[in-house]
Design a protein around this motif. Structure first.
Motif, short mmCIF file in Angstrom:
data_model
loop_
_atom_site.label_atom_id
_atom_site.label_comp_id
_atom_site.label_asym_id
_atom_site.label_seq_id
_atom_site.Cartn_x
_atom_site.Cartn_y
_atom_site.Cartn_z
N PRO A 1 0.81 -1.23 0.00
CA PRO A 1 0.00 0.00 0.00
C PRO A 1 0.84 1.28 0.00
CG PRO A 1 -0.81 -1.53 1.68
CD PRO A 1 0.38 -2.17 1.06
N MET A 2 2.07 1.24 0.52
CA MET A 2 2.91 2.45 0.49
C MET A 2 3.20 2.87 -0.95
SD MET A 2 3.55 3.78 3.44
CE MET A 2 5.08 4.70 3.46
N LEU B 1 0.21 4.53 -2.33
CA LEU B 1 0.07 5.92 -1.85
C LEU B 1 0.91 6.89 -2.67
CD1 LEU B 1 -0.04 5.73 2.05
CD2 LEU B 1 -1.83 5.42 0.39
N VAL C 1 -5.65 5.84 2.00
CA VAL C 1 -5.14 4.59 2.58
C VAL C 1 -6.24 3.53 2.60
CG1 VAL C 1 -4.19 3.51 4.66
CG2 VAL C 1 -3.37 5.76 3.96
N TYR D 1 -6.32 0.16 0.15
CA TYR D 1 -6.31 -1.17 0.77
C TYR D 1 -7.52 -1.98 0.32
CZ TYR D 1 -6.33 -4.93 4.12
OH TYR D 1 -6.33 -6.18 4.69
N LEU E 1 -0.89 -1.97 6.77
CA LEU E 1 -1.37 -0.59 6.86
C LEU E 1 -0.68 0.21 7.97
CD1 LEU E 1 -5.19 -0.80 6.13
CD2 LEU E 1 -3.30 -0.26 4.62
N PRO F 1 1.38 2.94 6.19
CA PRO F 1 0.44 3.91 5.61
C PRO F 1 -0.29 4.77 6.65
CG PRO F 1 0.29 1.85 4.42
CD PRO F 1 1.21 1.61 5.58
N ILE G 1 -0.75 8.93 6.99
CA ILE G 1 -1.93 9.76 7.29
C ILE G 1 -1.53 10.86 8.28
CG2 ILE G 1 -4.23 9.78 8.37
CD1 ILE G 1 -4.59 6.87 7.48
#
Ligand SMILES: CC(C)(COP(=O)(O)OP(=O)(O)OC[C@H]1O[C@@H](n2cnc3c(N)ncnc32)[C@H](O)[C@@H]1OP(=O)(O)O)[C@@H](O)C(=O)NCCC(=O)NCCS
Length: 378
Positions: free
Chosen positions: A97-98, A101, A138, A142, A331, A334, A338
């Motif tokens: 997920p990074m 982003l 995020v 996901y 997560l 991530p 945020i």
């Protein structure tokens, strides 16, 4: 680490002053961290992440009217353009997920109505939009990468509550929201850390603030920086049981392994954020009747302190706190984004307000006078 033969060079730039800032301050001796002069423990305990983000972006704590306006702007700016949601669907499902982003924030730059503007006020507006979209990006990335539909933000919810809602599809209880909110405050800013510095280097070329954020995300991903919280949880899962902890850590140290979630360039005693989160992490364990992670953590902390005089950093208690809250491990970093969006944006704004290109020098240690050879003679 190998011996440094150069007297005027500090490997890793340790101890080198990289700039002047009014955003945050670490005092290693007293394990203290302040944002714009305010102790982070007070912000985490009594304030909200929204107040922290406002403080970092604007330079002062909001009054109730300013906070209410800020929350309205956060709600109004939290949704993602349909194009960005569709684009997230094109990403390979195995991507971390990074990486999603970095991609999402690159795209979001083009949708910002201040895209071409570079003045202070435009940069603050962009910083606010970057923060507002963090939880949505995020959670959407996901869910989409796991074959689910993205959930639209609820304008009535705080940033912490909205993230949990968009991730799980149901509203979280007050305690879970409070823990998430406090962790966002603690993760929001940390002086000239690697990602904030990288972000400043990027914008100092007069590149835009979104480019600085994308640089920050890429820099945070590594396990020596933000990626440590995910690695710390993988380590705790590998240990699995408090009875295994002492043998595991002693064996890892004997093998000269780096223990993820321990050590810090700036704190030689305790990381001020870890002090706060360790308390919370253990409290969640007791509330959930799952104290084993806290017990394993205590053993690791004791052995690391007695054997190496090295203490946990923020990523260690954050790892098991998030695990106990049911957050998927990929997560954890991530979530750091945020929060840290607010710190990166504050650094980008501060840099651009008083800019000079950041361009260090280096020692050349390569070959000299090498003769050019035509390609057929090499
Ligand atoms: C944070 C970190 C990168 C700081 O690095 P640094 O200031 O460059 O310090 P070094 O990595 O050079 O470490 C200095 C010494 O302490 C040891 N050390 C530092 N952190 C350690 C750790 N987590 N586990 C075991 N040993 C560690 C190193 O092995 C080194 O020992 P040596 O001098 O005998 O070789 C480092 O502590 C680390 O890698 N920690 C694990 C990753 C992590 O949790 N990162 C999140 C930071 S918030």
């Amino acid at each position: 680490m190998s011996e440094n033969p150069y007297p005027n060079y500090s490997p890793g730039l340790q101890g080198i002053i990289g700039g002047v800032t009014k955003i945050s301050k670490i005092v290693s001796d007293t394990s203290s961290l302040t944002y714009r002069g305010i102790n982070v423990h007070e912000l985490a305990e009594n304030g909200s992440f929204e107040e922290t983000a406002f403080l970092l972006l604007h330079g002062y704590l909001p009054n109730s009217h300013q906070l209410s306006d800020f929350k309205q702007r956060m709600a109004a700016e939290s949704a993602l353009p349909d194009e960005v949601i569709s684009a997230l669907g094109l990403l390979p499902k195995h991507m971390h997920p990074m990486d999603a982003l970095k991609y999402a924030y690159s795209l979001l730059a083009g949708f910002d109505e201040d895209y071409e503007a570079m003045d202070h006020d435009a940069n603050v507006r962009k910083g606010e939009r970057i923060v507002a979209k963090g939880p949505t990006v995020v959670a959407a990335a996901y869910r989409i990468m796991n074959g689910k539909e993205a959930i639209a933000p609820d304008p009535e919810l705080s940033i912490a509550a909205n993230f949990l809602y968009m991730l799980h599809g149901e509203k979280a209880d007050d305690f879970t929201v409070k823990v998430m909110d406090a962790s966002l405050t603690l993760y929001a800013e940390h002086t000239f850390n690697a990602s904030a510095f990288a972000c400043r280097v990027t914008v100092a070329t007069l590149s835009d603030i979104y480019s600085g954020i994308v640089t920050g995300i890429g820099t945070l991903k590594g396990p020596l920086h933000g990626g440590a919280n995910e690695k710390a949880m993988e380590m705790l899962l590998e240990i699995g049981d408090p009875d295994n902890a002492e043998e595991w850590i002693r064996s890892a140290l004997a093998q000269k392994k780096k223990i993820m979630g321990f050590g810090h360039r700036e704190y030689k005693k305790r990381d001020s954020r870890a002090i706060y989160l360790t308390k919370i992490g253990k409290e969640i364990g007791e509330r959930k009747g799952e104290t084993k992670w806290g017990e394993i953590a205590s053993t690791l902390e004791r052995v690391m302190e007695t054997e190496k005089n090295i203490h946990p950093n923020v990523d260690f208690p954050a790892a098991y706190a998030y695990y106990l809250l049911g957050i998927p491990i990929e997560l954890y970093t991530p979530i750091f984004v945020i929060a840290r969006n607010s710190g990166w944006a504050a650094h980008a704004i501060e840099q651009l307000d008083n800019n000079r290109l950041i361009r260090p020098t280096c020692i050349y240690d390569g070959a000299e006078g090498v003769e050019w050879k035509p390609i057929d003679q090499r």
